[in-house]
Design a protein around this motif. Structure first.
Motif, PDB file in Angstrom:
ATOM      1  N   LYS A  22       0.839  -1.193   0.000  1.00 21.48           N
ATOM      2  CA  LYS A  22       0.000   0.000   0.000  1.00 21.48           C
ATOM      3  C   LYS A  22       0.878   1.249   0.000  1.00 21.48           C
ATOM      4  O   LYS A  22       1.982   1.254   0.550  1.00 21.48           O
ATOM      5  CB  LYS A  22      -0.924   0.023   1.215  1.00 21.48           C
ATOM      6  CG  LYS A  22      -2.093  -0.941   1.122  1.00 21.48           C
ATOM      7  CD  LYS A  22      -3.071  -0.730   2.266  1.00 21.48           C
ATOM      8  CE  LYS A  22      -4.259  -1.691   2.154  1.00 21.48           C
ATOM      9  NZ  LYS A  22      -5.227  -1.494   3.271  1.00 21.48           N
ATOM     10  N   THR A  23       0.354   2.314  -0.608  1.00 20.66           N
ATOM     11  CA  THR A  23       1.104   3.563  -0.682  1.00 20.66           C
ATOM     12  C   THR A  23       0.448   4.629   0.187  1.00 20.66           C
ATOM     13  O   THR A  23      -0.783   4.690   0.316  1.00 20.66           O
ATOM     14  CB  THR A  23       1.197   4.065  -2.121  1.00 20.66           C
ATOM     15  OG1 THR A  23      -0.123   4.215  -2.651  1.00 20.66           O
ATOM     16  CG2 THR A  23       2.009   3.111  -2.983  1.00 20.66           C
ATOM     17  N   VAL A  24       1.292   5.491   0.779  1.00 18.24           N
ATOM     18  CA  VAL A  24       0.816   6.548   1.676  1.00 18.24           C
ATOM     19  C   VAL A  24       1.471   7.862   1.289  1.00 18.24           C
ATOM     20  O   VAL A  24       2.699   7.957   1.169  1.00 18.24           O
ATOM     21  CB  VAL A  24       1.144   6.224   3.149  1.00 18.24           C
ATOM     22  CG1 VAL A  24       0.750   7.397   4.053  1.00 18.24           C
ATOM     23  CG2 VAL A  24       0.429   4.951   3.599  1.00 18.24           C
ATOM     24  N   GLU A  25       0.643   8.896   1.084  1.00 13.84           N
ATOM     25  CA  GLU A  25       1.154  10.246   0.863  1.00 13.84           C
ATOM     26  C   GLU A  25       1.426  10.897   2.211  1.00 13.84           C
ATOM     27  O   GLU A  25       0.542  10.933   3.089  1.00 13.84           O
ATOM     28  CB  GLU A  25       0.149  11.072   0.066  1.00 13.84           C
ATOM     29  CG  GLU A  25       0.637  12.491  -0.202  1.00 13.84           C
ATOM     30  CD  GLU A  25      -0.403  13.369  -0.879  1.00 13.84           C
ATOM     31  OE1 GLU A  25      -0.061  14.480  -1.304  1.00 13.84           O
ATOM     32  OE2 GLU A  25      -1.576  12.933  -0.970  1.00 13.84           O
ATOM     33  N   VAL A  26       2.611  11.405   2.388  1.00 11.60           N
ATOM     34  CA  VAL A  26       2.990  12.057   3.641  1.00 11.60           C
ATOM     35  C   VAL A  26       2.583  13.521   3.567  1.00 11.60           C
ATOM     36  O   VAL A  26       3.110  14.288   2.752  1.00 11.60           O
ATOM     37  CB  VAL A  26       4.508  11.940   3.888  1.00 11.60           C
ATOM     38  CG1 VAL A  26       4.891  12.672   5.166  1.00 11.60           C
ATOM     39  CG2 VAL A  26       4.925  10.476   3.946  1.00 11.60           C
ATOM     40  N   LEU A  27       1.642  13.922   4.409  1.00 10.37           N
ATOM     41  CA  LEU A  27       1.239  15.325   4.488  1.00 10.37           C
ATOM     42  C   LEU A  27       1.873  16.022   5.682  1.00 10.37           C
ATOM     43  O   LEU A  27       1.955  17.252   5.711  1.00 10.37           O
ATOM     44  CB  LEU A  27      -0.293  15.445   4.561  1.00 10.37           C
ATOM     45  CG  LEU A  27      -1.068  14.880   3.371  1.00 10.37           C
ATOM     46  CD1 LEU A  27      -2.560  15.122   3.548  1.00 10.37           C
ATOM     47  CD2 LEU A  27      -0.575  15.477   2.062  1.00 10.37           C
ATOM     48  N   ASN A  28       2.317  15.238   6.652  1.00 10.65           N
ATOM     49  CA  ASN A  28       2.953  15.803   7.839  1.00 10.65           C
ATOM     50  C   ASN A  28       3.942  14.775   8.372  1.00 10.65           C
ATOM     51  O   ASN A  28       3.553  13.650   8.710  1.00 10.65           O
ATOM     52  CB  ASN A  28       1.894  16.133   8.900  1.00 10.65           C
ATOM     53  CG  ASN A  28       2.456  16.897  10.074  1.00 10.65           C
ATOM     54  OD1 ASN A  28       3.546  16.604  10.569  1.00 10.65           O
ATOM     55  ND2 ASN A  28       1.711  17.882  10.551  1.00 10.65           N
ATOM     56  N   THR A  29       5.216  15.140   8.454  1.00  8.41           N
ATOM     57  CA  THR A  29       6.220  14.170   8.920  1.00  8.41           C
ATOM     58  C   THR A  29       6.169  13.959  10.423  1.00  8.41           C
ATOM     59  O   THR A  29       6.852  13.072  10.936  1.00  8.41           O
ATOM     60  CB  THR A  29       7.638  14.620   8.523  1.00  8.41           C
ATOM     61  OG1 THR A  29       7.965  15.853   9.181  1.00  8.41           O
ATOM     62  CG2 THR A  29       7.752  14.793   7.018  1.00  8.41           C
ATOM     63  N   ASP A  30       5.373  14.780  11.133  1.00  7.16           N
ATOM     64  CA  ASP A  30       5.208  14.569  12.571  1.00  7.16           C
ATOM     65  C   ASP A  30       4.113  13.549  12.863  1.00  7.16           C
ATOM     66  O   ASP A  30       3.855  13.230  14.023  1.00  7.16           O
ATOM     67  CB  ASP A  30       4.914  15.898  13.275  1.00  7.16           C
ATOM     68  CG  ASP A  30       5.098  15.814  14.783  1.00  7.16           C
ATOM     69  OD1 ASP A  30       5.864  14.933  15.228  1.00  7.16           O
ATOM     70  OD2 ASP A  30       4.487  16.615  15.511  1.00  7.16           O
ATOM     71  N   ALA A  31       3.467  13.042  11.840  1.00  3.69           N
ATOM     72  CA  ALA A  31       2.544  11.911  11.994  1.00  3.69           C
ATOM     73  C   ALA A  31       3.282  10.657  11.550  1.00  3.69           C
ATOM     74  O   ALA A  31       2.849   9.911  10.674  1.00  3.69           O
ATOM     75  CB  ALA A  31       1.278  12.134  11.180  1.00  3.69           C
ATOM     76  N   GLU A  32       4.449  10.468  12.176  1.00  3.00           N
ATOM     77  CA  GLU A  32       5.376   9.409  11.753  1.00  3.00           C
ATOM     78  C   GLU A  32       5.099   8.074  12.414  1.00  3.00           C
ATOM     79  O   GLU A  32       5.397   7.024  11.848  1.00  3.00           O
ATOM     80  CB  GLU A  32       6.825   9.845  12.045  1.00  3.00           C
ATOM     81  CG  GLU A  32       7.340   9.568  13.440  1.00  3.00           C
ATOM     82  CD  GLU A  32       6.593  10.311  14.544  1.00  3.00           C
ATOM     83  OE1 GLU A  32       6.531   9.784  15.669  1.00  3.00           O
ATOM     84  OE2 GLU A  32       6.071  11.401  14.294  1.00  3.00           O
TER      85      GLU A  32
END
Length: 497
Positions: free
Chosen positions: A335-345
């Motif tokens: 599955k692929t995930v777009e990172v919109l915030n790197t603090d939701a790591e």
């Protein structure tokens, strides 16, 4: 971690040659009362003990500690009265009240060589847990640590020689020591505890306990496609790890998967956190610490279960190699995930681990993490949020409340799934709004749980770390939450399936 020497005794309290004798008090309808088990102590004061304590300001309120010289009829030097608060229905105090009072007493016994406490047998497990957890101290970085914790505590119970009492002492001590093991991990400074050293210490503890242990380094993670863990860890000079631990108990009828978030320090990455309070982000591996400690406990108590832990470890740092908002990561499993915030790591490393854990086809999956600040907004600093499969979620929450960790069931609203849609990838790692952040994180994790697996997610963002004064058996710093919840759930599955 130093555990006091613990012993059972049925010696008469008037014959106990100890430094400090501990008794319980309660808030009765007409004022201060002595808790059950304190009757022989009261007799040594010719029935005047309640009056003496009242004159010193004692009320029996929860965690109140009052010290006075012991009566000449006692061989103890000091009498310590600790409050249990108001009794519940039927006049009995709760196990949590006993745990907290025992913890408060243990903290008051700092520097004491030998203490004894009177109690009823039904209170033994709670008193032992509270004592061991309350006596905890972390002094690794102190050049002068001050007084040592109490060295020995005897528990005065009528059936001290019975197998049941010995079993209660052993089990309660093991659980409390597991809590303290998790606390040690959390309290270790991040320059000493980073993915490689965390994995090494976990492997050392696991193998010593008889667990099967596998550690995947960055090359193995890359070869096997753990894109979430690698993406989060890319900004640090300290590469990530994945630790797998297995306990195969006797006659294991159920398979349980444990997953814990192991971000050894969280700056927020490119989406940098504010500087104030960032030092507390050393606790962002509390979920991993709890899972590792629980696995060692499972081996020690030999639960009749097949338990496998999958623990991802990474350091979230900003640098020229760090992942960015706008990146698309391919997670373990495809599955692929777009990172919109790197603090939701945290959710990015967790779903790699969850997907891998589900390949083992567990009956139950339990994941815990310091996942969202929204948990603190919704439930405060002491109450974990519990999400997941409805029936199992409620079961975990009930057990968490029973052991004093207070987990509270929360929903996974279907409408939040659409808010995680991405224009580029299968889903985004955050929604475009701040509403229901704890629930949205749970919905994100749910996307990676295999069909048919009963699962629960415990968000411990607030409860895992106490940045205020100590209370009850809870010290400043790492709390060890939710080790006792995990232990109770495993014991319940072993008993009920």
């Amino acid at each position: 971690m130093t555990t006091p020497k613990l012993a059972l005794t049925d010696t008469a309290v008037t014959k106990l040659a100890v430094d400090t004798l501990v008794v319980g008090t309660v808030q009765g309808a007409d004022g201060l009362e002595l808790a059950p088990g304190a009757e022989p102590v009261a007799a040594a004061y010719d029935g005047d003990l309640v009056q003496v304590l009242t004159s010193l300001g004692a009320s029996g309120k929860a965690e109140e500690v009052v010290k006075l010289p012991a009566s000449g009829k006692l061989r103890a030097c000091v009498l310590l009265a600790v409050g249990l608060g108001k009794p519940g229905d039927g006049g009995a105090v709760t196990a949590e009240a006993v745990r907290r009072a025992s913890g408060a007493a243990a903290r008051a016994l700092t520097g004491v060589e030998h203490a004894a406490t009177t109690l009823s047998t039904s209170e033994l497990s709670a008193a032992v847990q509270g004592t061991v957890m309350g006596a905890y101290g972390f002094t690794r970085y102190k050049s002068n640590s001050g007084d040592d914790p109490v060295a020995q505590v005897d528990f005065v119970v009528d059936d001290a020689k019975a197998d049941g009492a010995a079993h209660a002492l052993k089990g309660a001590t093991a659980i409390a020591e597991a809590v303290n093991t998790a606390r040690d991990f959390v309290n270790t400074a991040p320059n000493d505890l980073y993915p490689a050293t965390f994995a090494e210490r976990a492997a050392e503890l696991g193998r010593a306990a008889g667990l099967e242990v596998e550690v995947l380094d960055e090359q193995a993670l890359r070869k096997q496609g753990f894109g979430g863990i690698l993406g989060v860890g890319a900004g640090s000079s300290r590469p990530p790890r994945l630790v797998r631990m297995r306990h195969k108990g006797p006659r294991a009828a159920k398979k349980v998967a444990l997953v814990g978030k192991g971000i050894t320090f969280d700056t927020g990455g490119i989406s940098l956190k504010p500087g104030q309070g960032m030092e507390e982000m050393t606790s962002d591996m509390s979920g991993a610490a709890a899972v590792i400690a629980t696995m060692v406990l499972a081996a020690r108590l030999n639960y009749p279960l097949d338990i496998t832990a999958t623990v991802p470890m990474a350091e979230n740092m900003p640098s020229g190699t760090a992942y960015r908002p706008g990146d698309v990561l391919t997670m373990y499993g495809g599955k692929t995930v777009e990172v919109l915030n790197t603090d939701a790591e945290g959710r990015l490393i967790l779903v790699d681990a969850i997907t891998r854990a589900c390949e083992d086809e567990p009956d139950y999956l339990i994941e815990t993490s310091t996942l969202t600040g929204a948990q603190v907004v919704a439930l405060g600093k002491r109450t974990p949020g519990v999400m997941g499969s409805d029936e199992f979620r409620d079961r975990v929450a009930r057990l968490s409340q029973a052991v004093g960790e207070g987990g509270w069931p929360m929903p996974l609203p279907e409408e939040l799934r659409g808010d995680l849609d991405s224009k580029l990838a299968d889903l985004a790692n955050i929604t475009g709004h701040r509403w229901g952040g704890m629930l949205a994180a749970g919905v994100f994790l749910q996307e990676f749980v295999a069909d048919g697996v009963q699962w629960a997610h415990l968000d411990i963002a607030g409860p895992a770390y106490n940045n205020s004064s100590p209370w009850g058996y809870t010290p400043k710093g790492g709390t060890g939450v939710p080790v006792r919840t995990l232990a109770a759930v495993l014991a319940d599955i072993a008993d009920r399936g």
